[in-house]
Motif scaffolding. Sequence first.
Motif, mmCIF file in Angstrom:
data_model
loop_
_atom_site.group_PDB
_atom_site.id
_atom_site.type_symbol
_atom_site.label_atom_id
_atom_site.label_comp_id
_atom_site.label_asym_id
_atom_site.label_seq_id
_atom_site.Cartn_x
_atom_site.Cartn_y
_atom_site.Cartn_z
ATOM 1 N N GLU A 1 -6.375 5.540 4.385
ATOM 2 C CA GLU A 1 -5.502 4.849 5.328
ATOM 3 C C GLU A 1 -5.569 5.481 6.712
ATOM 4 O OE1 GLU A 1 -1.564 4.576 3.688
ATOM 5 O OE2 GLU A 1 -2.317 3.633 1.843
ATOM 6 N N GLU B 1 3.685 1.633 4.699
ATOM 7 C CA GLU B 1 2.433 2.055 5.321
ATOM 8 C C GLU B 1 1.229 1.610 4.495
ATOM 9 O OE1 GLU B 1 1.835 3.626 8.523
ATOM 10 O OE2 GLU B 1 3.707 2.473 8.417
ATOM 11 N N ARG C 1 0.884 -2.041 5.264
ATOM 12 C CA ARG C 1 0.421 -2.238 6.632
ATOM 13 C C ARG C 1 -1.087 -1.987 6.726
ATOM 14 N NH1 ARG C 1 3.837 -2.090 10.845
ATOM 15 N NH2 ARG C 1 5.268 -0.714 9.712
#
Length: 448
Positions: free
Chosen positions: A103, A161, A164
């Motif tokens: 990520e 997160e 996202r």
Amino acid sequence: MIHAPKARERFARGAALLAALCAAGAPLAGSAQTPAAPAQEAPAPVQPQGISESVAAVVNDDIVSTYDLAQRMRLLIATSGVQPTEQNLPQFQREALTSLVDERLQFQELRRVEQEQKFSIIATDEEVDEELGQLARNNNMTVEQFRGMLQAQGVEGSLREQLRAQISWMRWIRGRYGSRLRIGEDQIKAVQANIAASANKPSYQISEVFIDANRVGGMDNAINGARQLVTQMQQGAPFPAVARQFSAAPTAAAGGDAGWVAAAELPAELQTVVEQMRPGQLSQPIPVRDGVYIIYLRDRRSGAGATLVRLKQAAIALPGDATPAQVAEAAAKLEKIRAQGPTCENIETLASAEAGVIAGDLGEAEPKDLSPAFRDAVEAAQDGQFTPPLRTQAGLHVVAVCGRRAGGVAAEQVSREQIENRLYGQQLTMISRRYMRDLRSSATIETR
């Protein structure tokens, strides 16, 4: 996926063990420290405030903290349904750290592109809220209930997160490469020809988990991780939830659902295993060239050239070492039922009148898949006719064929659009995996 109401219990148990191990100083995967002693489950969820924070990894100068890592581990435990133990915590830790590193790389690349291209790619809070709402609906919960459960364990931020990153990355991959992809007519025709050639062969409805060896640090880690996941699923962890969190296959977003496939569509290693499986069976880890598969066979249907028979039986349980007198007594009871002219409709009623006799539906099968004693008798029987008593290691049986039909007649036709969409998705996934592999190889990643 989080399944309510059991999700609350899994959150509590998982968070308690994880927090206890973190508090005890449990080392990161691969550390030379001595593992912590077994943790005791706490009766209530442990809040994250007590976890000390240090550096777990550095990704091109971006820090992944041990707090981030612990929260992601809690999230994995809650959403996968896998119960945490000292044996599988290193796997959770490795998967959590890998996903956080990926990520960070994705966000770094997306911000670089945003600066160069002068347009927004990263998902907004509103878009993440929409995805949270969909997750809540999938779990038969209101958004408030779902978020409340996440907040109680302090993992809502980690889930946001994760969502996202997923939304933003796939938007970028589709935007950059999607319009360039062309699924050729020859590709579609090749798939159609393969499906047609397989029409007379069995097809399988499968779900899959694929552990990418390159992503988890080598084949040994992939095999060991797959073994632990198999054990957890055998103990009740839901396959779709495990697939969503651990699988690197394109089907992960669908809970591992690969739909109906012909054996010829599978890699040779998987084909050999699936052909020996029965519906409802979970495979052991299956190594392939670049990772490890776990297959769950949900259903199987015969090819168009096969004949399926629907069977019923009346039976008496007998041990393999039953005496001749016991066998004769059982045979007499079954012959008494046969003399009454049983049918597939009344066999249960007639059997219930005889002590020790049970009757039931054996479902559909191809005669060639039956045991030799059953196969020969079924092939010679007329529809509705009960066979003479048949001896097996389980007991004594009389069996009737209650119907026959051609296999494959209910097979769904795969449309051209479905084939094109499947090929398109596969190619996008391959592009994404190559992109991430390049980002990892060019990055400076330090784990501690």
